[in-house]
Enzyme design. Structure first.
Site, PDB file in Angstrom:
ATOM      1  N   TYR A 261       0.817  -1.212   0.000  1.00 26.65           N
ATOM      2  CA  TYR A 261       0.000   0.000   0.000  1.00 26.65           C
ATOM      3  C   TYR A 261       0.853   1.266   0.000  1.00 26.65           C
ATOM      4  O   TYR A 261       0.416   2.308  -0.459  1.00 26.65           O
ATOM      5  CB  TYR A 261      -0.902   0.036   1.242  1.00 26.65           C
ATOM      6  CG  TYR A 261      -2.262  -0.591   1.050  1.00 26.65           C
ATOM      7  CD1 TYR A 261      -2.388  -1.935   0.722  1.00 26.65           C
ATOM      8  CD2 TYR A 261      -3.425   0.156   1.216  1.00 26.65           C
ATOM      9  CE1 TYR A 261      -3.642  -2.510   0.568  1.00 26.65           C
ATOM     10  CE2 TYR A 261      -4.670  -0.409   1.064  1.00 26.65           C
ATOM     11  CZ  TYR A 261      -4.775  -1.738   0.741  1.00 26.65           C
ATOM     12  OH  TYR A 261      -6.008  -2.291   0.579  1.00 26.65           O
TER      13      TYR A 261
ATOM     14  N   LYS B 282       2.647 -15.431   2.663  1.00 26.50           N
ATOM     15  CA  LYS B 282       2.860 -16.169   1.414  1.00 26.50           C
ATOM     16  C   LYS B 282       4.354 -16.451   1.352  1.00 26.50           C
ATOM     17  O   LYS B 282       5.051 -16.106   0.396  1.00 26.50           O
ATOM     18  CB  LYS B 282       2.363 -15.326   0.219  1.00 26.50           C
ATOM     19  CG  LYS B 282       2.357 -16.048  -1.101  1.00 26.50           C
ATOM     20  CD  LYS B 282       1.283 -17.121  -1.243  1.00 26.50           C
ATOM     21  CE  LYS B 282       1.440 -17.864  -2.560  1.00 26.50           C
ATOM     22  NZ  LYS B 282       0.572 -19.062  -2.666  1.00 26.50           N
TER      23      LYS B 282
ATOM     24  N   ASP C 253      -3.481 -18.146   0.548  1.00 19.45           N
ATOM     25  CA  ASP C 253      -4.469 -18.823  -0.305  1.00 19.45           C
ATOM     26  C   ASP C 253      -5.217 -19.880   0.497  1.00 19.45           C
ATOM     27  O   ASP C 253      -6.448 -20.002   0.430  1.00 19.45           O
ATOM     28  CB  ASP C 253      -3.812 -19.402  -1.575  1.00 19.45           C
ATOM     29  CG  ASP C 253      -2.538 -20.185  -1.310  1.00 19.45           C
ATOM     30  OD1 ASP C 253      -2.043 -20.188  -0.156  1.00 19.45           O
ATOM     31  OD2 ASP C 253      -2.019 -20.811  -2.261  1.00 19.45           O
TER      32      ASP C 253
ATOM     33  N   ASP D  98      -6.654  -6.732   3.932  1.00 20.01           N
ATOM     34  CA  ASP D  98      -7.742  -6.060   3.204  1.00 20.01           C
ATOM     35  C   ASP D  98      -8.645  -7.109   2.562  1.00 20.01           C
ATOM     36  O   ASP D  98      -9.871  -7.065   2.694  1.00 20.01           O
ATOM     37  CB  ASP D  98      -7.141  -5.136   2.134  1.00 20.01           C
ATOM     38  CG  ASP D  98      -8.214  -4.440   1.312  1.00 20.01           C
ATOM     39  OD1 ASP D  98      -9.162  -3.910   1.923  1.00 20.01           O
ATOM     40  OD2 ASP D  98      -8.118  -4.445   0.072  1.00 20.01           O
TER      41      ASP D  98
ATOM     42  N   ASP E 178     -12.664  -8.632   3.934  1.00 11.09           N
ATOM     43  CA  ASP E 178     -13.905  -8.591   3.137  1.00 11.09           C
ATOM     44  C   ASP E 178     -14.484 -10.003   3.017  1.00 11.09           C
ATOM     45  O   ASP E 178     -15.694 -10.204   3.162  1.00 11.09           O
ATOM     46  CB  ASP E 178     -13.639  -8.048   1.723  1.00 11.09           C
ATOM     47  CG  ASP E 178     -13.901  -6.551   1.601  1.00 11.09           C
ATOM     48  OD1 ASP E 178     -13.669  -5.836   2.597  1.00 11.09           O
ATOM     49  OD2 ASP E 178     -14.323  -6.108   0.522  1.00 11.09           O
TER      50      ASP E 178
HETATM   51  C1  IPM Z   1     -10.576  -0.871   3.612  1.00 15.86           C
HETATM   52  C2  IPM Z   1     -10.759  -0.242   2.258  1.00 15.86           C
HETATM   53  C3  IPM Z   1      -9.575   0.680   1.992  1.00 15.86           C
HETATM   54  C4  IPM Z   1      -8.317  -0.170   1.979  1.00 15.86           C
HETATM   55  C5  IPM Z   1      -9.671   1.538   0.723  1.00 15.86           C
HETATM   56  C6  IPM Z   1     -10.934   2.370   0.697  1.00 15.86           C
HETATM   57  C7  IPM Z   1      -8.468   2.407   0.537  1.00 15.86           C
HETATM   58  O1  IPM Z   1     -10.900  -1.231   1.290  1.00 15.86           O
HETATM   59  O2  IPM Z   1     -10.491  -0.114   4.607  1.00 15.86           O
HETATM   60  O3  IPM Z   1     -10.516  -2.095   3.692  1.00 15.86           O
HETATM   61  O4  IPM Z   1      -7.984  -0.781   0.949  1.00 15.86           O
HETATM   62  O5  IPM Z   1      -7.658  -0.257   3.019  1.00 15.86           O
HETATM   63 MG    MG Z   2     -11.037  -3.199   2.062  1.00 14.76          MG
END
Ligand code: IPM
Ligand code: MG
Length: 357
Positions: free
Chosen positions: A141, A192, A224, A248, A252
């Site tokens: 990042y 990884k 993975d 990240d 999700d």
């Molecule tokens: C998160 C989001 C952010 C990230 C974006 C909006 C920059 O996806 O907080 O998970 O990738 O960290």
């Molecule tokens: Mg995110």
């Protein structure tokens, strides 16, 4: 003295969900005497429009001065094609870096009432309680060099750098070991290391610390496989620690175990537990302004803020209990709808939580 909380609504559904957070804090202040002062600041696309910068200096200064920051979400199609350093997401990354919020906690907890809302079978997810500890100020990042260039032969190339210093790995690993020690004592470090040197070092450094935490059992998993295991048998995990990019993605993925990404709060902390709190979902431009978004991830982020940064644990519990109560009573937004239950809008869901406090 009153705690100072900085509210940043941001873009998309941000203003609607932060309005619910404001109402929840207001109710705690009026009914239970929570001493808070709320301030507002701009970040993201709305800040680009108003001041030409996704993170205006005044916002960063206000964030430094506040005891904690609550964010809705940033970004939207309107700002997707502007200069890269002007994009709303860069504002968020600069705020995380500027406040040195290296420790991102993403709890993945299933409310009993939502066991049927997950796309996974209820028996796979019932009772689920995981925390993903994501490193937040390093990795690909932020690594340099980065960019898109055109080579002399005309080929365009994109480049990012995955990089971690030992010290960065050590401080996030310490945080994760401590957290695991307060929970079930199981820490899984995700990397990884079979392919990427950055994460080979990650694995070595995390392993070196294990002797300092004899009450914690450390394991390692390739990313993975971790993605697969989170869907196959998520309850095997207690605390997961991983780098910025993998965290990240996995957070999700893990959010859907709880029924909806609209349920997941997060805390991003510095070395002194000062923090930025935000729902892990984004600004959902398609839902914006339509009273459709689930405000519960934001409401639960307020609970995390009260617990971690303000040490107001009783108030945090009030919020968490109110959320459990409204869900048990059948309150559902569109993303977590259940058979035979009416679908509530953002405002009505917020009103139910406030009534239950
Ligand atoms: C998160 C989001 C952010 C990230 C974006 C909006 C920059 O996806 O907080 O998970 O990738 O960290
Ligand atoms: Mg995110």
């Amino acid at each position: 003295m009153a705690h100072k909380i900085l509210l940043i609504e941001g873009d998309g559904i941000g203003p609607e969900i932060v309005a619910v957070a404001r109402a929840v804090l207001g109710a705690l202040r009026e009914r239970y005497g929570l001493a808070v002062e709320l301030e507002n600041a701009l970040m993201g696309g709305c800040a680009v429009d108003a001041c030409g910068d996704p993170l205006p200096a005044a916002t960063l200064a206000a964030a430094h001065a506040a005891d904690a920051v609550l964010l809705g979400a940033v970004g939207g199609p309107k700002w997707d094609r502007i200069a890269r350093d002007q994009r709303p997401e860069r504002g968020l990354l600069r705020l995380r870096a500027g406040l040195e919020l290296f420790c991102n906690l993403r709890p993945v907890q299933l409310f009993e009432a939502l066991a049927d809302a997950s796309t996974l079978k209820p028996e796979v997810v019932r009772g689920l309680d995981i925390v993903i500890v994501r490193e937040l100020t390093g990795d690909i990042y932020f690594g340099q060099p980065r960019g898109i260039e055109t080579l002399p032969d005309g080929t365009r190339t994109g480049r990012n750098t995955m990089i971690y210093a030992e010290s960065e790995i050590r401080r996030i690993a310490h945080a994760a070991f401590r957290l695991a020690g307060q929970r079930q004592g199981r820490l899984c470090s995700v990397d990884k290391a079979n392919v990427l040197e950055t994460t080979e070092l990650w694995r070595e450094v995390v392993s070196e610390l294990a002797t300092q935490y004899p009450a914690v059992t450390l394991s390692h998993m390739y990313v993975d496989n971790a993605a697969m295991q989170l869907v196959r048998a998520p309850k095997q995990f207690d605390v997961i620690v991983t780098g910025n990019l993998f965290g990240d993605i996995l957070s999700d993925l893990a959010s859907m175990l709880t029924g909806s990404i609209g349920m997941l709060p997060s805390a991003s902390l510095d070395a002194n537990n000062k923090g930025l709190y935000e729902p892990i979902h984004g600004s959902a431009p398609d839902l914006a302004g339509r009273d459709l978004a689930n405000p519960l991830a934001t409401v639960l982020s307020v609970a995390m803020l009260l617990r971690h940064s303000l040490n107001e644990v009783a108030h945090a519990q009030r919020i968490e209990e109110a959320v459990a109560k409204v869900l048990a009573a059948g309150a559902r937004t569109a993303d977590i709808q259940g058979p035979g239950l009416p679908v509530l809008g953002t405002r009505e869901m917020g009103a139910r939580v406030v009534a239950a406090l």
